[in-house]
Design a protein around this motif. Structure first.
Motif, PDB file in Angstrom:
ATOM      1  N   THR A   1     -14.973  -0.626  -0.048  1.00 23.59           N
ATOM      2  CA  THR A   1     -13.513  -0.682  -0.234  1.00 23.59           C
ATOM      3  C   THR A   1     -13.125  -1.560  -1.421  1.00 23.59           C
ATOM      4  O   THR A   1     -12.252  -1.208  -2.205  1.00 23.59           O
ATOM      5  CB  THR A   1     -12.836  -1.217   1.050  1.00 23.59           C
ATOM      6  OG1 THR A   1     -13.198  -0.362   2.143  1.00 23.59           O
ATOM      7  CG2 THR A   1     -11.326  -1.235   0.906  1.00 23.59           C
TER       8      THR A   1
ATOM      9  N   ILE B   1      -9.553   5.737  -4.824  1.00 19.44           N
ATOM     10  CA  ILE B   1      -9.730   6.899  -3.950  1.00 19.44           C
ATOM     11  C   ILE B   1      -9.804   6.458  -2.499  1.00 19.44           C
ATOM     12  O   ILE B   1     -10.332   5.384  -2.181  1.00 19.44           O
ATOM     13  CB  ILE B   1     -10.998   7.697  -4.362  1.00 19.44           C
ATOM     14  CG1 ILE B   1     -11.189   8.945  -3.495  1.00 19.44           C
ATOM     15  CG2 ILE B   1     -12.241   6.804  -4.371  1.00 19.44           C
ATOM     16  CD1 ILE B   1     -12.215   9.929  -4.046  1.00 19.44           C
ATOM     17  N   HIS B   2      -9.261   7.303  -1.636  1.00 17.64           N
ATOM     18  CA  HIS B   2      -9.394   7.121  -0.191  1.00 17.64           C
ATOM     19  C   HIS B   2     -10.310   8.195   0.359  1.00 17.64           C
ATOM     20  O   HIS B   2     -10.244   9.351  -0.072  1.00 17.64           O
ATOM     21  CB  HIS B   2      -8.023   7.232   0.484  1.00 17.64           C
ATOM     22  CG  HIS B   2      -8.113   7.404   1.968  1.00 17.64           C
ATOM     23  ND1 HIS B   2      -8.220   6.330   2.833  1.00 17.64           N
ATOM     24  CD2 HIS B   2      -8.179   8.518   2.750  1.00 17.64           C
ATOM     25  CE1 HIS B   2      -8.336   6.788   4.076  1.00 17.64           C
ATOM     26  NE2 HIS B   2      -8.304   8.108   4.052  1.00 17.64           N
TER      27      HIS B   2
ATOM     28  N   LEU C   1       0.831  -1.199   0.000  1.00 20.81           N
ATOM     29  CA  LEU C   1       0.000   0.000   0.000  1.00 20.81           C
ATOM     30  C   LEU C   1       0.874   1.261   0.000  1.00 20.81           C
ATOM     31  O   LEU C   1       0.658   2.188  -0.797  1.00 20.81           O
ATOM     32  CB  LEU C   1      -0.909  -0.039   1.235  1.00 20.81           C
ATOM     33  CG  LEU C   1      -1.940   1.053   1.440  1.00 20.81           C
ATOM     34  CD1 LEU C   1      -2.879   1.162   0.245  1.00 20.81           C
ATOM     35  CD2 LEU C   1      -2.737   0.774   2.719  1.00 20.81           C
TER      36      LEU C   1
HETATM   37  P1  CMP Z   1      -8.255   2.984   1.605  1.00 17.20           P
HETATM   38  O1  CMP Z   1      -9.614   3.517   1.742  1.00 17.20           O
HETATM   39  O2  CMP Z   1      -7.187   3.840   1.033  1.00 17.20           O
HETATM   40  O3  CMP Z   1      -7.766   2.475   3.036  1.00 17.20           O
HETATM   41  C1  CMP Z   1      -6.799   1.461   3.182  1.00 17.20           C
HETATM   42  C2  CMP Z   1      -6.478   0.800   1.894  1.00 17.20           C
HETATM   43  O4  CMP Z   1      -5.856  -0.443   2.010  1.00 17.20           O
HETATM   44  C3  CMP Z   1      -7.778   0.485   1.172  1.00 17.20           C
HETATM   45  O5  CMP Z   1      -8.339   1.666   0.688  1.00 17.20           O
HETATM   46  C4  CMP Z   1      -7.331  -0.517   0.133  1.00 17.20           C
HETATM   47  O6  CMP Z   1      -6.871   0.096  -1.047  1.00 17.20           O
HETATM   48  C5  CMP Z   1      -6.172  -1.185   0.858  1.00 17.20           C
HETATM   49  N1  CMP Z   1      -6.537  -2.518   1.271  1.00 17.20           N
HETATM   50  C6  CMP Z   1      -7.447  -2.869   2.169  1.00 17.20           C
HETATM   51  N2  CMP Z   1      -7.494  -4.206   2.294  1.00 17.20           N
HETATM   52  C7  CMP Z   1      -6.594  -4.703   1.417  1.00 17.20           C
HETATM   53  C8  CMP Z   1      -6.176  -5.997   1.063  1.00 17.20           C
HETATM   54  N3  CMP Z   1      -6.713  -7.074   1.637  1.00 17.20           N
HETATM   55  N4  CMP Z   1      -5.228  -6.127   0.120  1.00 17.20           N
HETATM   56  C9  CMP Z   1      -4.677  -5.027  -0.455  1.00 17.20           C
HETATM   57  N5  CMP Z   1      -5.037  -3.752  -0.145  1.00 17.20           N
HETATM   58  C10 CMP Z   1      -5.978  -3.609   0.777  1.00 17.20           C
END
Ligand code: CMP
Length: 143
Positions: free
Chosen positions: A91, A114-115, A61
């Motif tokens: 998500t 997007i976050h 990430l």
């Molecule tokens: P975001 O809203 O940016 O917050 C945390 C991020 O971690 C999420 O979006 C995903 O892009 C990423 N994420 C969450 N779970 C997983 C996973 N199991 N594998 C890879 N990325 C993840």
């Protein structure tokens, strides 16, 4: 007035979806009060995603978020934290509803475009982490 932090991730910028994403929040009636295209340092990425530090996907990430520019934004409006998350969708884009940003454009959980802050307290922390007070504009739309 409530504020939230939103970040268009490298996949959204690379795929030319910045305008489309911003359009959706404008159309929803939220007010843009902060906006910048930026490269993300490893330190900032690690602080932003600190809650995920022990997760197996943490390194990937951080590597991804620092790989190319993101668009960091602050939006304002009644209930904007929850409202923005409704516009964004679940998500995992594979289960996000059609009509949401992730449901319409996201490829997989690691490339979900997007976050968005998940709660008002988180939003305050993330806004302070990403923006200085002088980078935010206090204004009220005329209509
Ligand atoms: P975001 O809203 O940016 O917050 C945390 C991020 O971690 C999420 O979006 C995903 O892009 C990423 N994420 C969450 N779970 C997983 C996973 N199991 N594998 C890879 N990325 C993840």
């Amino acid at each position: 007035m409530e504020r939230t932090f939103l970040m268009i991730k490298p996949d959204g910028v690379q795929r030319g979806l910045v305008g489309e994403v911003i359009r959706r929040f404008e159309a929803k009636g939220f007010t843009l009060v902060g906006l910048k295209l930026m490269s993300v340092s490893k330190e900032l990425a690690e602080q932003h995603y600190d809650v995920h530090r022990d997760k197996p996907f943490f390194k990937g990430l951080v590597d991804f978020i620092t790989s190319s520019p993101v668009v960091a934004m602050v939006w304002e409006g009644d209930g904007v934290v929850a409202g923005a998350r409704t516009v964004i969708g679940a998500t995992n884009p594979l289960t996000a509803d059609p009509g949401t940003i992730r449901g319409d454009f996201g490829l997989n959980i690691g490339r979900n475009l997007i976050h968005g802050s998940d709660a008002v307290e988180t939003a305050n922390r993330e806004i302070n982490l990403w923006f200085s007070e002088s980078e935010l504009v206090n204004w009220t739309p005329a209509m």
